[in-house]
Design a protein around this motif. Sequence first.
Motif, PDB file in Angstrom:
ATOM      1  N   ASN A  98       0.859  -1.176   0.000  1.00 23.85           N
ATOM      2  CA  ASN A  98       0.000   0.000   0.000  1.00 23.85           C
ATOM      3  C   ASN A  98       0.899   1.231   0.000  1.00 23.85           C
ATOM      4  OD1 ASN A  98      -1.823   2.052   0.414  1.00 23.85           O
ATOM      5  ND2 ASN A  98      -2.738   1.164   2.263  1.00 23.85           N
ATOM      6  N   LYS A  99       1.107   1.793  -1.152  1.00 20.75           N
ATOM      7  CA  LYS A  99       2.065   2.885  -1.315  1.00 20.75           C
ATOM      8  C   LYS A  99       1.602   4.196  -0.677  1.00 20.75           C
ATOM      9  CE  LYS A  99       3.887   0.830  -5.550  1.00 20.75           C
ATOM     10  NZ  LYS A  99       4.045   0.949  -7.017  1.00 20.75           N
ATOM     11  N   ASN A 100       0.334   4.237  -0.296  1.00 23.41           N
ATOM     12  CA  ASN A 100      -0.186   5.452   0.328  1.00 23.41           C
ATOM     13  C   ASN A 100      -0.120   5.399   1.850  1.00 23.41           C
ATOM     14  OD1 ASN A 100      -0.923   6.681  -2.170  1.00 23.41           O
ATOM     15  ND2 ASN A 100      -2.732   5.359  -2.242  1.00 23.41           N
ATOM     16  N   GLU A 101       0.482   4.333   2.374  1.00 25.59           N
ATOM     17  CA  GLU A 101       0.587   4.164   3.819  1.00 25.59           C
ATOM     18  C   GLU A 101       2.053   4.204   4.230  1.00 25.59           C
ATOM     19  OE1 GLU A 101      -1.583   3.709   7.428  1.00 25.59           O
ATOM     20  OE2 GLU A 101      -2.284   3.979   5.361  1.00 25.59           O
ATOM     21  N   ILE A 102       2.366   4.971   5.244  1.00 23.66           N
ATOM     22  CA  ILE A 102       3.727   5.048   5.776  1.00 23.66           C
ATOM     23  C   ILE A 102       3.873   3.990   6.859  1.00 23.66           C
ATOM     24  CG2 ILE A 102       5.429   6.485   6.959  1.00 23.66           C
ATOM     25  CD1 ILE A 102       3.988   8.926   5.774  1.00 23.66           C
ATOM     26  N   ASP A 108      -3.304   6.426  10.071  1.00 23.96           N
ATOM     27  CA  ASP A 108      -4.013   5.959   8.880  1.00 23.96           C
ATOM     28  C   ASP A 108      -3.771   6.975   7.765  1.00 23.96           C
ATOM     29  OD1 ASP A 108      -5.691   4.875   7.012  1.00 23.96           O
ATOM     30  OD2 ASP A 108      -7.554   5.439   8.040  1.00 23.96           O
ATOM     31  N   ASP A 109      -2.605   6.877   7.127  1.00 22.76           N
ATOM     32  CA  ASP A 109      -2.175   7.895   6.164  1.00 22.76           C
ATOM     33  C   ASP A 109      -3.116   8.041   4.974  1.00 22.76           C
ATOM     34  OD1 ASP A 109       0.584   8.583   7.312  1.00 22.76           O
ATOM     35  OD2 ASP A 109       0.679   6.406   7.136  1.00 22.76           O
ATOM     36  N   ASP A 110      -3.679   6.929   4.493  1.00 17.62           N
ATOM     37  CA  ASP A 110      -4.527   7.004   3.304  1.00 17.62           C
ATOM     38  C   ASP A 110      -6.010   7.110   3.647  1.00 17.62           C
ATOM     39  OD1 ASP A 110      -4.922   4.480   4.284  1.00 17.62           O
ATOM     40  OD2 ASP A 110      -4.368   3.413   2.449  1.00 17.62           O
ATOM     41  N   ASN A 111      -6.311   7.207   4.941  1.00 14.84           N
ATOM     42  CA  ASN A 111      -7.693   7.391   5.401  1.00 14.84           C
ATOM     43  C   ASN A 111      -8.649   6.306   4.904  1.00 14.84           C
ATOM     44  OD1 ASN A 111      -7.259   9.920   6.826  1.00 14.84           O
ATOM     45  ND2 ASN A 111      -7.031  10.874   4.800  1.00 14.84           N
ATOM     46  N   ASN A 112      -8.149   5.071   4.858  1.00 18.84           N
ATOM     47  CA  ASN A 112      -9.025   3.975   4.439  1.00 18.84           C
ATOM     48  C   ASN A 112      -9.615   3.228   5.634  1.00 18.84           C
ATOM     49  OD1 ASN A 112      -6.846   2.508   5.398  1.00 18.84           O
ATOM     50  ND2 ASN A 112      -6.656   1.202   3.577  1.00 18.84           N
ATOM     51  N   ASN A 351      -9.325  -1.568  -1.942  1.00 16.46           N
ATOM     52  CA  ASN A 351      -7.889  -1.274  -2.026  1.00 16.46           C
ATOM     53  C   ASN A 351      -7.221  -1.829  -3.277  1.00 16.46           C
ATOM     54  OD1 ASN A 351      -6.997   0.126   0.683  1.00 16.46           O
ATOM     55  ND2 ASN A 351      -8.542  -1.392   1.220  1.00 16.46           N
TER      56      ASN A 351
END
Length: 550
Positions: A98-102, A108-112, A351
């Motif tokens: 998941n490239k949108n998550e650090i 929750d970096d990508d707010n999913n 996702n």
Amino acid sequence: MKTNLSRNFKATAAFLLLSGSVAFAQDGGVSSVSDLDKAYHNWYNLDAKLDKIPGVSVNRAYNELLISKQPRKKVVVAVIDSGTDINHEELQGKIWVNKNEIPGNGIDDDNNGYIDDVNGWGFLGNAAGENIEYETYEYVRLLRKLAPKYKNVTSAQGLSEAELKEYNTYLTTRKNYEKELDEKLKTKQNLDAFGEVLAHCEALVTKHLEKDTYTVQELKAISSTDVDLVRAKTWLVTKYNQGFTRESFIGYKAHIDKYVNYHLNLDFNPRTIVADNPTDINDNKYGNSNVIGPRADHGTPVSGIIAGIRGNGVGVDGIAENVEIMVLRAVPSGDEYDKDIALAIRYAVDNGANIINMSFGKDFSPEKHFVDEAVKYAESKNVLLVHAAGNDSKNIDNADNFPTKQLLDGTRSSTWLEVGATSKNLDKTFIGTFSNYGQKNVDLFAPGVDLILLAPDNKYDQMDGTSFASPVVSGVAALVWSYYPELTALELKDVLLQSSVKYPKLKVYYPTEEKSKKTTKFSTLSASGGVVNAFEALKLAERVVQEKNL
């Protein structure tokens, strides 16, 4: 669904129930495939015509059809399972990220809705890092719920329609529970008795040899006038000659203990770890980012079939190259919860998963509506669902194996494939003796007997199960879709079914653990009457895409 075990470990199950003989083997895998039977190495990738082995023609597809082509799409396959060893050497570079998550920042970096879900999500744990390993069976949970109300009811007279339904469920679950518990307790009793004899004999030999470890040759060389020692020696030599090892005995005993202590234990409720309401689909703030979990022994071989690195000379060859595995841990040792499966399906769809592999199943589904809604959601988002038919040797046209493509609203999922298991023997034993079947509800078959697969910790093992036939189909689907992304999920499903290899004259034994000699035509055991085939599917996909572009 019956637990999938390694091929050799599974063979130990009947050792005390039949003649008292022992046929043990070490469970947990080996460090090299060279330690396993070469006859079964990568056979599912072979071709019936070129190799005389009824695999699914993956190698032939790469060598003849794809040699000068490049894949056009990275296909994401969500593996809803027990957890996967993402560190296995054969899966490096094949795990979805998941490239949108650090990673590891607790945000929750990508707010999913999921914190640090870098490779997927574990629905069997909590934010503190605690995880469920063992669970009860669904019918045990139902019995626990219904018994207080119906245990003293002796007649259905006076019950409302809703109560009558509950009462019948109670009677069925109680019958299943009592039968299974009695069987496992008897097996446990036999194992305990065997263990006592083993301990006594080993103690006599240890005392005589004055050491705790010894070889079979040293055991056979014992010469004594002590009658008890000679009897102990003879008994041990006989067991070792039958294939006995102490390690596998301990392993099988632990396997039976799991049933008694966990799967069939009415007082066992590990769901307190998750601390949710399993009947409320909106109570969904649970789980953690641990996708390996405490038991990656099932998801790892499943993932390896789909995406294991090809041609590296290390172990086994997966089917699809341009693929990533999204790991969703939702299946404990025991029965999964419907809610976890529904949320895992939705996570996969939201996702970016293109295919969802589901190698699990059970006989009861109290919250089936949760799963049905998730299945319809996946269908609406152009996602292919692939499900293992189950390992109960039954016709699932007449018996349940949840989840199912038949939905409660009377419709059937149009992007669902149900998969049975075949062997490498193109004869009457072609169908796995354990495999479920059904001309209506099983769509097609795939290799699932005597497969050499990945095991956790960079190991390998030989395994059986429709659990492993399902990812063969998922792998072929991913392979085809990576080269022909124009296909819809429904079109891809139709391609796989229409291109499946038929054996119209082949008669096979009905799947049964009782080794019945009753035969039927292979074509009658599934809707398509065939076995998935990568070579033929790619050829048909080419034609379908050409026609779409006209």
